[in-house]
Write a protein that holds these residues in place. Structure first.
Motif, PDB file in Angstrom:
ATOM      1  N   PHE A   3     -21.523 -16.864  -7.287  1.00 35.92           N
ATOM      2  CA  PHE A   3     -20.599 -16.751  -6.159  1.00 35.92           C
ATOM      3  C   PHE A   3     -19.529 -15.717  -6.495  1.00 35.92           C
ATOM      4  O   PHE A   3     -19.005 -15.687  -7.609  1.00 35.92           O
ATOM      5  CB  PHE A   3     -19.967 -18.113  -5.856  1.00 35.92           C
ATOM      6  N   LYS A   4     -19.232 -14.865  -5.524  1.00 36.78           N
ATOM      7  CA  LYS A   4     -18.299 -13.761  -5.748  1.00 36.78           C
ATOM      8  C   LYS A   4     -17.039 -13.914  -4.890  1.00 36.78           C
ATOM      9  O   LYS A   4     -17.129 -14.277  -3.723  1.00 36.78           O
ATOM     10  CB  LYS A   4     -18.964 -12.425  -5.350  1.00 36.78           C
ATOM     11  N   LYS A   5     -15.912 -13.575  -5.500  1.00 40.46           N
ATOM     12  CA  LYS A   5     -14.688 -13.432  -4.698  1.00 40.46           C
ATOM     13  C   LYS A   5     -14.924 -12.310  -3.702  1.00 40.46           C
ATOM     14  O   LYS A   5     -15.600 -11.330  -4.030  1.00 40.46           O
ATOM     15  CB  LYS A   5     -13.510 -12.967  -5.568  1.00 40.46           C
ATOM     16  N   ILE A   6     -14.323 -12.387  -2.510  1.00 40.60           N
ATOM     17  CA  ILE A   6     -14.416 -11.232  -1.619  1.00 40.60           C
ATOM     18  C   ILE A   6     -13.604 -10.092  -2.236  1.00 40.60           C
ATOM     19  O   ILE A   6     -12.639 -10.320  -2.962  1.00 40.60           O
ATOM     20  CB  ILE A   6     -13.909 -11.518  -0.183  1.00 40.60           C
ATOM     21  N   GLU A   7     -14.035  -8.877  -1.960  1.00 42.15           N
ATOM     22  CA  GLU A   7     -13.205  -7.715  -2.282  1.00 42.15           C
ATOM     23  C   GLU A   7     -12.001  -7.778  -1.352  1.00 42.15           C
ATOM     24  O   GLU A   7     -12.172  -8.011  -0.148  1.00 42.15           O
ATOM     25  CB  GLU A   7     -13.974  -6.421  -2.004  1.00 42.15           C
ATOM     26  N   LEU A   8     -10.810  -7.561  -1.871  1.00 45.09           N
ATOM     27  CA  LEU A   8      -9.644  -7.561  -0.990  1.00 45.09           C
ATOM     28  C   LEU A   8      -9.826  -6.493   0.087  1.00 45.09           C
ATOM     29  O   LEU A   8     -10.123  -5.344  -0.242  1.00 45.09           O
ATOM     30  CB  LEU A   8      -8.367  -7.250  -1.784  1.00 45.09           C
ATOM     31  N   PRO A   9      -9.634  -6.858   1.341  1.00 47.80           N
ATOM     32  CA  PRO A   9      -9.818  -5.868   2.420  1.00 47.80           C
ATOM     33  C   PRO A   9      -8.610  -4.944   2.596  1.00 47.80           C
ATOM     34  O   PRO A   9      -8.470  -4.308   3.642  1.00 47.80           O
ATOM     35  CB  PRO A   9     -10.065  -6.736   3.661  1.00 47.80           C
ATOM     36  N   TYR A  10      -7.720  -4.876   1.603  1.00 54.23           N
ATOM     37  CA  TYR A  10      -6.513  -4.026   1.646  1.00 54.23           C
ATOM     38  C   TYR A  10      -6.052  -3.874   0.202  1.00 54.23           C
ATOM     39  O   TYR A  10      -6.544  -4.570  -0.697  1.00 54.23           O
ATOM     40  CB  TYR A  10      -5.408  -4.681   2.498  1.00 54.23           C
ATOM     41  N   GLU A  11      -5.124  -2.943  -0.034  1.00 56.63           N
ATOM     42  CA  GLU A  11      -4.611  -2.725  -1.391  1.00 56.63           C
ATOM     43  C   GLU A  11      -3.660  -3.853  -1.796  1.00 56.63           C
ATOM     44  O   GLU A  11      -3.132  -4.562  -0.942  1.00 56.63           O
ATOM     45  CB  GLU A  11      -3.859  -1.385  -1.455  1.00 56.63           C
ATOM     46  N   TYR A  12      -3.435  -3.992  -3.095  1.00 58.72           N
ATOM     47  CA  TYR A  12      -2.565  -5.060  -3.603  1.00 58.72           C
ATOM     48  C   TYR A  12      -1.159  -5.007  -3.001  1.00 58.72           C
ATOM     49  O   TYR A  12      -0.541  -6.033  -2.779  1.00 58.72           O
ATOM     50  CB  TYR A  12      -2.452  -4.980  -5.130  1.00 58.72           C
ATOM     51  N   GLU A  13      -0.669  -3.768  -2.775  1.00 57.57           N
ATOM     52  CA  GLU A  13       0.708  -3.637  -2.283  1.00 57.57           C
ATOM     53  C   GLU A  13       0.774  -3.602  -0.757  1.00 57.57           C
ATOM     54  O   GLU A  13       1.856  -3.507  -0.177  1.00 57.57           O
ATOM     55  CB  GLU A  13       1.386  -2.390  -2.875  1.00 57.57           C
ATOM     56  N   ALA A  14      -0.386  -3.687  -0.099  1.00 55.91           N
ATOM     57  CA  ALA A  14      -0.427  -3.468   1.358  1.00 55.91           C
ATOM     58  C   ALA A  14       0.256  -4.566   2.172  1.00 55.91           C
ATOM     59  O   ALA A  14       0.602  -4.333   3.324  1.00 55.91           O
ATOM     60  CB  ALA A  14      -1.873  -3.310   1.819  1.00 55.91           C
ATOM     61  N   LEU A  15       0.426  -5.742   1.574  1.00 53.21           N
ATOM     62  CA  LEU A  15       1.042  -6.838   2.337  1.00 53.21           C
ATOM     63  C   LEU A  15       2.555  -6.914   2.119  1.00 53.21           C
ATOM     64  O   LEU A  15       3.222  -7.810   2.647  1.00 53.21           O
ATOM     65  CB  LEU A  15       0.393  -8.186   1.972  1.00 53.21           C
ATOM     66  N   GLU A  16       3.087  -5.974   1.325  1.00 49.52           N
ATOM     67  CA  GLU A  16       4.543  -5.925   1.131  1.00 49.52           C
ATOM     68  C   GLU A  16       5.219  -5.571   2.451  1.00 49.52           C
ATOM     69  O   GLU A  16       4.639  -4.834   3.252  1.00 49.52           O
ATOM     70  CB  GLU A  16       4.889  -4.877   0.057  1.00 49.52           C
ATOM     71  N   PRO A  17       6.419  -6.032   2.709  1.00 49.04           N
ATOM     72  CA  PRO A  17       7.266  -6.829   1.809  1.00 49.04           C
ATOM     73  C   PRO A  17       7.015  -8.339   1.892  1.00 49.04           C
ATOM     74  O   PRO A  17       7.657  -9.101   1.184  1.00 49.04           O
ATOM     75  CB  PRO A  17       8.673  -6.518   2.331  1.00 49.04           C
ATOM     76  N   VAL A  18       6.070  -8.776   2.708  1.00 47.33           N
ATOM     77  CA  VAL A  18       5.878 -10.233   2.862  1.00 47.33           C
ATOM     78  C   VAL A  18       5.304 -10.845   1.583  1.00 47.33           C
ATOM     79  O   VAL A  18       5.768 -11.865   1.094  1.00 47.33           O
ATOM     80  CB  VAL A  18       4.979 -10.543   4.073  1.00 47.33           C
ATOM     81  N   ILE A  19       4.257 -10.182   1.044  1.00 47.84           N
ATOM     82  CA  ILE A  19       3.678 -10.627  -0.234  1.00 47.84           C
ATOM     83  C   ILE A  19       3.642  -9.410  -1.142  1.00 47.84           C
ATOM     84  O   ILE A  19       2.995  -8.400  -0.811  1.00 47.84           O
ATOM     85  CB  ILE A  19       2.252 -11.190  -0.052  1.00 47.84           C
ATOM     86  N   ASP A  20       4.332  -9.482  -2.268  1.00 49.29           N
ATOM     87  CA  ASP A  20       4.424  -8.288  -3.115  1.00 49.29           C
ATOM     88  C   ASP A  20       3.194  -8.132  -4.020  1.00 49.29           C
ATOM     89  O   ASP A  20       2.386  -9.058  -4.178  1.00 49.29           O
ATOM     90  CB  ASP A  20       5.733  -8.265  -3.907  1.00 49.29           C
ATOM     91  N   ALA A  21       3.061  -6.920  -4.574  1.00 46.11           N
ATOM     92  CA  ALA A  21       1.876  -6.591  -5.359  1.00 46.11           C
ATOM     93  C   ALA A  21       1.750  -7.482  -6.600  1.00 46.11           C
ATOM     94  O   ALA A  21       0.642  -7.848  -6.997  1.00 46.11           O
ATOM     95  CB  ALA A  21       1.922  -5.118  -5.764  1.00 46.11           C
TER      96      ALA A  21
END
Ligand code: MN3
Length: 208
Positions: A3-21
């Motif tokens: 079983f594989k984690k999904i690949e994140l459909p966005y970059e680590y920092e893309a949800l900032e400022p709500v969720i930081d990298a």
């Protein structure tokens, strides 16, 4: 196959400022990876077929199931759903979805308040969900630890079946680095990241 984690459909920092990298790295690289590795190791040592739909395994979990399986399976799958139903800036729900989501007279801000209250009402670690019930309507519920709404124990307890269309992680590891103990601030802001297109796709599948 494992079983594989999904690949994140966005970059680590893309949800900032709500969720930081930094939170994204700790959460996706460490926590989610650990659940995934332990779940796969459990499957290997217990001869569980890893080519099947993971929801088959979820549907087989009872109160007698091994907690190592229950927790790591949920930890693996719930996070896949969570990453998938977030997107930078969020999306606007369609008219069809909006009318299914909102109760009479409600606005999206009322739905936000409802989800904040839902997440705040979960004592300790767990998940806040929007789910489709057996009659096709949308309702909300929370689960403890890594439990998933399709685990039969919940259906038995509530006397209905639930197909999840949205999930929000309310474990401290999802918000503590940024929001410290304020789960409320995290919940209010994460509403702006919801990918309602993904939620609608799940809703249409659940009601098909
Ligand atoms: Mn988590």
């Amino acid at each position: 196959m494992t079983f594989k984690k999904i690949e994140l459909p966005y970059e680590y920092e893309a949800l900032e400022p709500v969720i930081d990298a930094e939170t994204m790295h700790v959460h996706y690289d460490k926590h989610h990876q650990a659940y995934t590795d332990k779940f796969n190791a459990y499957c290997e040592s217990h001869d569980i077929d890893t080519n099947q739909d993971v929801r088959n395994i979820i549907s087989s979990i009872t109160t007698e199931s091994d907690s190592a399986l229950r927790n790591n399976l949920g930890g693996y799958h719930n996070h896949n759903m969570y990453w998938e139903n977030l997107t930078p800036g969020g999306t606007t729900p369609s008219k069809t979805l909006t009318s299914a989501l909102l109760k009479d007279g409600e606005t999206m801000d009322d739905l936000r308040a409802r989800l904040v209250a839902l997440g705040m009402g979960q004592f300790g670690s767990g998940w806040a969900w929007l789910v489709v019930t057996s009659d096709g309507s949308i309702t909300e519920l929370t689960t403890s630890k890594q439990d998933h709404p399709m685990m039969p124990a919940l259906a038995e307890q509530q006397g209905d079946t639930f197909q999840p269309i949205l999930t929000i992680d309310v474990w401290e590891h999802a918000y503590y680095l940024q929001y410290k103990s304020s789960r409320k601030d995290y919940l209010e802001k994460i509403f702006d990241l919801i990918n309602w297109d993904v939620v609608e796709k799940r809703y249409l599948e659940a009601t098909a």
